[in-house]
Scaffold this motif. Structure first.
Motif, mmCIF file in Angstrom:
data_model
loop_
_atom_site.group_PDB
_atom_site.id
_atom_site.type_symbol
_atom_site.label_atom_id
_atom_site.label_comp_id
_atom_site.label_asym_id
_atom_site.label_seq_id
_atom_site.Cartn_x
_atom_site.Cartn_y
_atom_site.Cartn_z
ATOM 1 N N MET A 31 32.370 53.152 54.087
ATOM 2 C CA MET A 31 31.958 51.794 54.450
ATOM 3 C C MET A 31 30.934 51.253 53.451
ATOM 4 O O MET A 31 30.943 50.062 53.128
ATOM 5 N N ARG A 32 30.064 52.130 52.938
ATOM 6 C CA ARG A 32 29.105 51.706 51.911
ATOM 7 C C ARG A 32 29.822 51.318 50.624
ATOM 8 O O ARG A 32 29.414 50.368 49.933
ATOM 9 N N VAL A 33 30.889 52.047 50.302
ATOM 10 C CA VAL A 33 31.677 51.709 49.111
ATOM 11 C C VAL A 33 32.239 50.299 49.243
ATOM 12 O O VAL A 33 32.219 49.508 48.288
ATOM 13 N N PHE A 34 32.724 49.964 50.426
ATOM 14 C CA PHE A 34 33.273 48.624 50.643
ATOM 15 C C PHE A 34 32.194 47.556 50.480
ATOM 16 O O PHE A 34 32.426 46.506 49.876
ATOM 17 N N GLU A 35 31.020 47.820 51.017
ATOM 18 C CA GLU A 35 29.924 46.860 50.910
ATOM 19 C C GLU A 35 29.537 46.636 49.447
ATOM 20 O O GLU A 35 29.310 45.495 49.010
ATOM 21 N N GLU A 36 29.469 47.730 48.687
ATOM 22 C CA GLU A 36 29.104 47.623 47.276
ATOM 23 C C GLU A 36 30.198 46.926 46.480
ATOM 24 O O GLU A 36 29.900 46.166 45.551
ATOM 25 N N ALA A 37 31.447 47.180 46.828
ATOM 26 C CA ALA A 37 32.558 46.526 46.127
ATOM 27 C C ALA A 37 32.531 45.023 46.375
ATOM 28 O O ALA A 37 32.735 44.215 45.459
ATOM 29 N N LYS A 38 32.250 44.638 47.630
ATOM 30 C CA LYS A 38 32.206 43.214 47.966
ATOM 31 C C LYS A 38 31.053 42.509 47.265
ATOM 32 O O LYS A 38 31.119 41.301 46.996
ATOM 33 N N ALA A 39 29.992 43.261 46.969
ATOM 34 C CA ALA A 39 28.829 42.673 46.307
ATOM 35 C C ALA A 39 28.988 42.625 44.793
ATOM 36 O O ALA A 39 28.141 42.060 44.095
ATOM 37 N N SER A 40 30.068 43.216 44.290
ATOM 38 C CA SER A 40 30.314 43.252 42.847
ATOM 39 C C SER A 40 31.412 42.265 42.485
ATOM 40 O O SER A 40 31.842 41.454 43.303
ATOM 41 N N SER A 41 31.889 42.365 41.258
ATOM 42 C CA SER A 41 32.967 41.481 40.807
ATOM 43 C C SER A 41 34.344 42.003 41.202
ATOM 44 O O SER A 41 35.363 41.371 40.917
ATOM 45 N N ALA A 42 34.385 43.161 41.849
ATOM 46 C CA ALA A 42 35.661 43.755 42.247
ATOM 47 C C ALA A 42 36.331 42.933 43.344
ATOM 48 O O ALA A 42 35.676 42.208 44.097
ATOM 49 N N LYS A 43 37.659 43.083 43.445
ATOM 50 C CA LYS A 43 38.440 42.388 44.470
ATOM 51 C C LYS A 43 39.093 43.424 45.396
ATOM 52 O O LYS A 43 39.799 44.319 44.921
ATOM 53 N N ILE A 44 38.831 43.301 46.683
ATOM 54 C CA ILE A 44 39.510 44.167 47.649
ATOM 55 C C ILE A 44 40.832 43.490 48.016
ATOM 56 O O ILE A 44 40.848 42.456 48.680
ATOM 57 N N LEU A 45 41.934 44.080 47.555
ATOM 58 C CA LEU A 45 43.244 43.479 47.744
ATOM 59 C C LEU A 45 43.854 43.827 49.097
ATOM 60 O O LEU A 45 44.601 43.039 49.679
ATOM 61 N N ILE A 93 39.487 54.845 58.494
ATOM 62 C CA ILE A 93 39.300 53.982 57.335
ATOM 63 C C ILE A 93 40.660 53.441 56.918
ATOM 64 O O ILE A 93 41.622 54.211 56.773
ATOM 65 N N ALA A 94 40.752 52.144 56.739
ATOM 66 C CA ALA A 94 42.018 51.547 56.336
ATOM 67 C C ALA A 94 42.363 51.926 54.903
ATOM 68 O O ALA A 94 41.466 52.046 54.062
ATOM 69 N N PRO A 95 43.646 52.146 54.603
ATOM 70 C CA PRO A 95 44.031 52.388 53.210
ATOM 71 C C PRO A 95 43.623 51.175 52.369
ATOM 72 O O PRO A 95 43.976 50.039 52.699
ATOM 73 N N THR A 96 42.872 51.453 51.321
ATOM 74 C CA THR A 96 42.206 50.364 50.589
ATOM 75 C C THR A 96 42.623 50.340 49.122
ATOM 76 O O THR A 96 42.643 51.374 48.448
ATOM 77 N N LEU A 97 42.942 49.148 48.643
ATOM 78 C CA LEU A 97 43.288 48.918 47.242
ATOM 79 C C LEU A 97 42.291 47.927 46.665
ATOM 80 O O LEU A 97 42.103 46.827 47.194
ATOM 81 N N ILE A 98 41.643 48.324 45.571
ATOM 82 C CA ILE A 98 40.626 47.492 44.931
ATOM 83 C C ILE A 98 41.001 47.271 43.469
ATOM 84 O O ILE A 98 41.525 48.177 42.810
ATOM 85 N N GLU A 99 40.716 46.112 42.965
ATOM 86 C CA GLU A 99 40.911 45.807 41.543
ATOM 87 C C GLU A 99 39.562 45.528 40.913
ATOM 88 O O GLU A 99 38.760 44.776 41.462
ATOM 89 N N THR A 100 39.306 46.152 39.773
ATOM 90 C CA THR A 100 38.069 45.898 39.051
ATOM 91 C C THR A 100 38.378 45.620 37.583
ATOM 92 O O THR A 100 39.372 46.117 37.038
ATOM 93 N N ASP A 101 37.522 44.830 36.963
ATOM 94 C CA ASP A 101 37.663 44.555 35.527
ATOM 95 C C ASP A 101 36.545 45.220 34.731
ATOM 96 O O ASP A 101 36.345 44.917 33.558
ATOM 97 N N ASP A 102 35.830 46.148 35.394
ATOM 98 C CA ASP A 102 34.692 46.831 34.767
ATOM 99 C C ASP A 102 35.002 48.323 34.619
ATOM 100 O O ASP A 102 35.029 49.056 35.600
#
Length: 340
Positions: free
Chosen positions: A175-189, A202-211
């Protein structure tokens, strides 16, 4: 083989360990060969690693804990009656690298199975995916559509693809990973959510990052979280080099239908994955066929399930017996020179 063992399982694996011990004893294992102990890991390690009879440590867990074991053994080295042998398997940030020639349907299946089976709670789980821009639109559609069909629930219901994560500690970490991802430039798809009402889900999660330096591409989460990085097709060699520079080298995969690219990746990633897969998910090594282990910060690569691991726990002795021992120290050439 003459070795006796003190087995300290993780607290979350104590019931499985107890069941295994019951099975082994029913199969005829003598008492005292494997000694299963429970308790605080640090306290038990303090006692065991300080014992002068310690012959070795076979560890599976985090890199940080294994590093502390190595330091502790090193500080006690003058105390032991023999040098302890150290084997470690410490997990990794496992990758899937796709080339523009990859089969997109096969790639999508590998990501879903490799990333979300067993809730991503495998040291071999796929957690970072590098995709060329030419494939990303089609792959993104496949992943988002398929992830939406994944059923999460009670594992006794075989129609569920995923169950709960191991405990509340893991749940909170994700859950902390999700919070940090939302606070960054990453996109939770897809995903990015959790529920602990009826279990730590925990829901299966797909994230896109450009970093490329983002923690999402560098830190192991041990959960159903897959991060993608999209690169220009012309940057394939550069991405291959970046993957090779990473510290975790447990498992990895290349997807391509071009044999030249496969050969290039196999060579360029020679030290980036102890278990390397071609057009397949980087999980599910078959014991006896795919000896398992990685190097660099993923462990000592001693290949569990193989002869290489087994012989680390042997102490060979060479024996020579002379049936006609010499009775004069002089070699023949010495006698010859004296006569001359």
């Amino acid at each position: 083989m003459g070795n006796t063992i003190v087995w300290k399982p993780a607290g979350t694996a104590k019931y499985a360990a107890q069941l295994i011990m019951r099975i082994l004893r029913e199969a005829g294992l003598p008492d005292g060969v494997i000694n299963l102990v429970y308790g605080d890991g640090a306290e038990i390690a303090e006692i065991a690693l300080a014992d002068h009879r310690l012959a070795g440590v076979h560890f599976t867990g985090s890199t940080q804990v294994f590093n502390s074991v190595i330091r502790k053994v090193g500080s006690n080295v003058d105390h032991y009656r023999s040098y302890p042998r150290l084997i470690g398997e410490t997990g990794g940030k496992n990758f899937i690298l796709a080339h523009g020639s990859a089969d997109v349907a096969a790639l999508g299946t590998a990501i879903i199975r490799g990333g979300y089976e067993y809730q991503g709670q495998k040291c071999s789980a796929a957690s970072r995916v590098f995709v060329p821009a030419s494939l990303w639109p089609a792959l993104k559609t496949i992943l988002c559509d398929e992830i939406s069909t994944i059923r999460v629930g009670d594992v006794s219901d075989f129609s569920n693809f995923m169950g709960a994560v191991i405990d509340q500690k893991a749940w909170r970490k994700h859950m902390r990973v999700f919070e940090e991802a939302k606070a960054s430039s990453a996109k939770i798809l897809r995903g990015g959510e959790g529920d602990q009402k009826d279990g730590y889900f925990i829901a299966p999660t797909l994230i896109e990052t450009d970093d490329l330096e983002a923690p999402l591409l560098r830190e192991e989460f041990f959960g159903p979280i897959v991060t993608t990085y999209v690169f220009r097709d012309s940057d394939f060699e550069n991405i291959l080099e970046r993957i090779d520079q990473s510290g975790a080298c447990l498992t990895g995969a290349i997807f391509s239908t071009d044999r030249r690219i496969i050969d290039q990746a196999s060579s360029g990633l020679r030290f980036a994955a102890g278990n390397f897969y071609i057009n397949d998910k980087p999980t599910g090594a078959i014991v006896g066929q795919q000896p398992f282990g990685g190097a660099r910060m993923s462990g000592t690569n001693d290949k569990a399930g193989s002869i290489w691991n087994l012989i680390r726990w042997t102490s060979p002795r060479s024996i020579k017996e002379a049936f006609v021992p010499p009775r004069d120290y002089r070699y023949p050439y010495l006698s010859s020179s004296v006569d001359d």
